[in-house]
Design a protein around this motif. Structure first.
Motif, PDB file in Angstrom:
ATOM      1  N   ALA A 331       3.880  -1.659 -13.230  1.00  0.00           N
ATOM      2  CA  ALA A 331       4.554  -2.392 -12.030  1.00  0.00           C
ATOM      3  C   ALA A 331       5.835  -3.118 -12.538  1.00  0.00           C
ATOM      4  O   ALA A 331       6.819  -3.188 -11.691  1.00  0.00           O
ATOM      5  CB  ALA A 331       3.534  -3.419 -11.463  1.00  0.00           C
ATOM      6  N   SER A 351       2.314   3.029  -8.305  1.00  0.00           N
ATOM      7  CA  SER A 351       1.711   1.944  -9.031  1.00  0.00           C
ATOM      8  C   SER A 351       1.118   0.802  -8.358  1.00  0.00           C
ATOM      9  O   SER A 351       1.729   0.322  -7.279  1.00  0.00           O
ATOM     10  CB  SER A 351       2.685   1.456 -10.147  1.00  0.00           C
ATOM     11  N   GLY A 352       0.194   0.013  -8.695  1.00  0.00           N
ATOM     12  CA  GLY A 352      -0.441  -1.297  -8.205  1.00  0.00           C
ATOM     13  C   GLY A 352       0.019  -2.277  -9.043  1.00  0.00           C
ATOM     14  O   GLY A 352       0.858  -1.994  -9.946  1.00  0.00           O
ATOM     15  N   GLU A 356      -0.526  -7.142  -3.611  1.00  0.00           N
ATOM     16  CA  GLU A 356      -2.159  -7.058  -3.375  1.00  0.00           C
ATOM     17  C   GLU A 356      -2.755  -7.774  -4.326  1.00  0.00           C
ATOM     18  O   GLU A 356      -3.926  -8.243  -4.590  1.00  0.00           O
ATOM     19  CB  GLU A 356      -2.456  -5.666  -3.194  1.00  0.00           C
ATOM     20  N   GLU A 363       6.893  -7.613  -5.729  1.00  0.00           N
ATOM     21  CA  GLU A 363       7.288  -7.011  -4.703  1.00  0.00           C
ATOM     22  C   GLU A 363       8.553  -7.022  -4.014  1.00  0.00           C
ATOM     23  O   GLU A 363       9.155  -6.046  -3.637  1.00  0.00           O
ATOM     24  CB  GLU A 363       6.034  -6.871  -3.445  1.00  0.00           C
ATOM     25  N   GLY A 379       5.307   2.553  -0.056  1.00  0.00           N
ATOM     26  CA  GLY A 379       4.323   1.751  -1.060  1.00  0.00           C
ATOM     27  C   GLY A 379       4.913   0.282  -1.183  1.00  0.00           C
ATOM     28  O   GLY A 379       5.504  -0.220  -0.276  1.00  0.00           O
ATOM     29  N   ASN A 381       1.751   0.774  -4.535  1.00  0.00           N
ATOM     30  CA  ASN A 381       0.413   0.845  -4.418  1.00  0.00           C
ATOM     31  C   ASN A 381      -0.254   2.023  -3.359  1.00  0.00           C
ATOM     32  O   ASN A 381      -1.160   1.674  -2.505  1.00  0.00           O
ATOM     33  CB  ASN A 381      -0.381  -0.483  -4.113  1.00  0.00           C
ATOM     34  N   CYS A 382       0.352   3.036  -3.383  1.00  0.00           N
ATOM     35  CA  CYS A 382       0.099   3.894  -2.413  1.00  0.00           C
ATOM     36  C   CYS A 382       0.120   5.602  -3.229  1.00  0.00           C
ATOM     37  O   CYS A 382       0.568   5.615  -4.157  1.00  0.00           O
ATOM     38  CB  CYS A 382       0.972   4.184  -1.021  1.00  0.00           C
ATOM     39  N   GLY A 436       0.335   2.056   1.524  1.00  0.00           N
ATOM     40  CA  GLY A 436      -0.201   0.991   0.733  1.00  0.00           C
ATOM     41  C   GLY A 436       0.302  -0.334   1.187  1.00  0.00           C
ATOM     42  O   GLY A 436      -0.052  -0.844   2.156  1.00  0.00           O
ATOM     43  N   ASN A 437       1.171  -1.111   0.348  1.00  0.00           N
ATOM     44  CA  ASN A 437       1.483  -2.480   0.855  1.00  0.00           C
ATOM     45  C   ASN A 437       2.591  -2.623   1.978  1.00  0.00           C
ATOM     46  O   ASN A 437       3.010  -3.497   2.413  1.00  0.00           O
ATOM     47  CB  ASN A 437       2.084  -3.309  -0.410  1.00  0.00           C
TER      48      ASN A 437
END
Length: 744
Positions: A331, A351-352, A356, A363, A379, A381-382, A436-437
């Motif tokens: 990240a 990537s996460g 989240e 982010e 994304g 996170n997807c 994702g986010n």
């Protein structure tokens, strides 16, 4: 309204705003055209101003901390003018009021609650229901997002369990529903109080409705932080598209549309993968393999290697001539990689470890990097995108056929399951995207694009956090295609503690129910139903039953209280046989038929009575007409085309026919699959002969068939455009969805 002037001692809310007293709220109501009792305000001991009021009178204390006056002993009913002083003195002994409101007591009637609260995602929400002191105990309320229409209000009232009270109870006179609707519209309709108040919460409880009108006898407003109206009613601006100059002021959605929309996301010329390793296989390497197998030209991004796993490599995204880049690095490095993506229309951050995980700073940095590069961010996170037509994929095991069903999902794992299980059950996808986010590209924007996409006929959504809920709501309203909603996290115990009844009664689950009701979307409770309803829309997507009427006119099917029936619903009721929903269930076994009726009742579908003028024709087929569900013998010894003949006799009044069969019987009382295949072929022929009827097949106890039999029945049905379900419950949910949408 005041009898004498004085300085109010106010109670400040946590937001730093002043909580108005009841008489001030009622002054706002009167200006908005809401009837309120005639009254005066007294801040001392002189009640002579109340002499002109007609008894009986109501005395209410007001002051700091007196939010719930009834519970604290701050209300006295049925008083004569001469009793006011003593009643006020008694309240002063128990309380510390700043003053008193004296009003004429309203006549008895049906007590309702009308409230407003600001939902964090969807903005102002209207609540209506049975009110008074029993509000929490009865919990008989309905929610609608503001602004509401008259039809929304009438349907909300009709949905209450106690709606019959409005029609007159045990010989009593009916309520003036038109007057009640006018009050509610003044609160939640276009130009209503919801547009002018700082919410917080706002509550009229009770509003007393009777044969001569409706009047708000109690009112409370708890202001919240000032929120600009535009944030709740207009889409947010997002990042500019790659083909536009990064300094443009054009909203991102408009820029994307001008540049051809999201097509390069789903059908890229070439794809870059950042994060694949030359020494240790990882997610990046796996995706390189997926893309190579799918046939889309892949490019690896590696700082030193000339190739990775046999795929040509470039040192950075700045050197990649691609439409789409997948980033699978830690990240902390993602923003640096995205800054190099100038000229790449779309980047996906797999990537996460961002918002989240509590790293909102990372982010925000990622979004800023995308804006600086002029690219759109999917994304983080997807998992990515799946589109057989465009050779886009994030799942292994090969790609299914291109189809007409789209899916937007905040969960990549769930999207992968829906793809694989759905394709196993016959779904064919046009486009699947995981967000994702949703830091940049959000579900609402994608939904608007898919609504215009000629390759897509039905859309599924899996959501956990709608982000800009108001924009999503507007996109759902404008979709014009069947939309199926699956929402995670709807069953929480409420979002926050609330000082008023309204805030306590609003929950995530009920907000989503209101969104579905007002937009025509179908709200389902699980993955199986998401797949099942999408399968129904895929199969029947081009079929319009004879006499089909526009979306929205079948919203209410039970008897409406006096005056609550929305325009167009009278026509809908007239079109349904016996006031139902034009659904026929036909198949063997009395017990199964009874359970089928229960399943459709739980799904909110009323089964129509059989038309009396067709009963002789049924007897001519050897079928005894006992009702709907209609019992017809189906099995290895029966005539395969009997159900098809029944459909031919009865199909006129029905838009949906659900044929169910006990697969187990074909192999308990027979030993070959051919009779079952013949039955399926007969249904297929009936569907071809009746394009205005939507036939659905339920294969109960299918696990009792030899291997491959269910698959063959499914192929026969699919070729005819007939969806197949293994349970009556799943079929009932799907047929109910088709009915709510009006045209599948």
């Amino acid at each position: 309204m005041s009898a004498d002037e004085g300085t109010d001692v106010r109670e400040d809310t946590a937001a730093g705003t002043v909580t108005p007293y009841e008489h001030e709220v009622k002054a706002l109501l009167a200006e908005a055209g809401v009837p309120v009792p005639r009254g005066v305000v007294v801040r001392g001991d002189d009640f002579r101003a109340a002499r002109e009021l007609a008894g009986p009178l109501v005395l209410k204390a007001f002051g700091p901390g007196l939010t719930h006056k009834s519970e604290s002993g701050g209300v006295a009913l049925g008083l004569a003018y001469e009793e006011l002083g003593a009643a006020a003195a008694g309240m002063r002994d128990r309380l510390e009021p700043a003053g008193f409101l004296v009003e004429e007591q309203a006549e008895a009637g049906v007590e309702l609650i009308v409230g407003l609260v600001r939902d964090p995602a969807f903005g102002p929400v209207l609540l209506v229901g049975l009110g008074g002191v029993w509000t929490e105990a009865l919990r008989d309320t309905a929610l609608r997002l503001c602004p509401v229409s008259e039809a929304d209000v009438r349907r909300a009232l009709a949905s209450l369990r106690g709606a019959a009270l409005l029609d007159g109870w045990r010989g009593g006179p009916p309520v003036d529903v038109d007057a009640l609707v006018k009050v509610i519209m003044a609160v939640g309709g276009s130009g209503g109080l919801w547009e002018r108040l700082e919410l917080g919460e706002f509550e009229l409880n009770p509003v007393i409705a009777g044969p001569s009108g409706a009047i708000a006898v109690d009112a409370r407003h708890l202001p919240g932080e000032a929120v600009g109206r535009s944030s709740a009613t207009t889409p947010h601006a997002t990042a500019p598209n790659a083909t536009e100059a990064p300094t443009t002021e054009m909203p991102a959605t408009e820029a994307v549309v001008r540049a051809g929309g999201f097509l390069p996301l789903f059908e890229p010329r070439a794809v870059a993968v950042v994060g694949a390793s030359t020494s240790r296989p990882n997610f990046g390497n796996m995706f390189l393999g997926f893309y190579r197998d799918a046939g889309v030209p892949p490019v690896a991004v590696h700082p030193t290697a000339a190739e990775v796993a046999g795929v040509p490599a470039v040192p950075s995204l700045a050197h990649a001539d691609v439409d789409y880049a997948l980033i699978a690095v830690p990240a902390e490095r993602c923003a640096e990689v995205v800054r190099q993506a100038r000229g790449v229309p779309f980047v996906q951050v797999m990537s996460g470890g961002f918002g989240e995980a509590g790293r909102q700073d990372l982010e925000r940095e990622l979004v800023a990097a995308a804006r600086a590069a002029g690219t759109r961010l999917l994304g983080p996170n997807c998992m990515g995108v799946y589109c057989p037509r465009g050779r886009q994929t994030f799942v292994g095991g090969g790609m299914g056929p291109a189809g007409t069903v789209a899916l937007i999902s905040q969960s990549g794992g769930l999207a992968g399951e829906v793809i694989k299980v759905g394709e196993r059950r016959g779904l064919a996808f046009s486009r699947v995207v995981t967000v994702g986010n949703a830091a940049d590209v959000a579900p609402a924007e994608l939904l608007r694009w898919l609504a215009r996409d000629v390759e897509t006929r039905a859309i599924g959504l899996y959501l956990e956090d709608p982000r800009d809920g108001r924009e999503l709501y507007e996109a759902l309203r404008a979709a014009g295609k069947p939309v199926v909603l699956l929402v995670g996290g709807r069953s929480g115990q409420g979002r926050r503690a609330a000082a008023s009844h309204t805030g306590g009664l609003v929950s995530d689950r009920r907000i989503w129910e209101a969104v579905a009701e007002q937009t025509g979307a179908t709200l389902v409770s699980g993955q199986d139903d998401l797949i099942g309803v999408l399968a129904y829309f895929q199969a029947h997507g081009t079929r319009f039953a004879d006499g089909e009427h526009p979306h929205g006119t079948r919203a209410a099917v039970r008897k409406q209280p006096h005056g609550t029936q929305a325009a167009g619903e009278e026509q809908a009721d007239a079109m349904g046989a016996a006031g139902g929903e034009q659904v026929l269930v036909v198949g063997p076994s009395g017990g199964a038929s009874v359970l089928a009726a229960d399943a459709f009742d739980r799904a909110g579908v009323r089964l129509d009575s059989l038309p009396g003028d067709r009963l002789d024709a049924l007897r001519g087929l050897g079928v005894v007409a006992t009702g709907n569900p209609l019992e017809v013998p189906v099995g290895p010894l029966g005539r395969a085309g009997l159900v098809a003949d029944v459909i031919d006799v009865l199909a006129g009044p029905y838009r949906d026919v659900v044929a169910h069969v006990n697969v187990q019987a074909f192999f308990t009382y027979g030993n070959a699959p051919e009779p079952l295949y013949d039955y399926a072929h007969a249904l297929a022929a009936a569907q071809a002969a009746r394009p205005g009827v939507r036939i659905t097949l339920v294969t109960r106890n299918g696990e009792c068939a030899p291997a491959g039999v269910e698959d063959e029945v499914g192929r026969i049905a699919a070729a005819a455009g007939i969806p197949v379900y293994r349970t009556m419950e799943a079929a009932a949910v799907a047929v109910a969805a088709g009915g709510r949408h009006g045209a599948a």
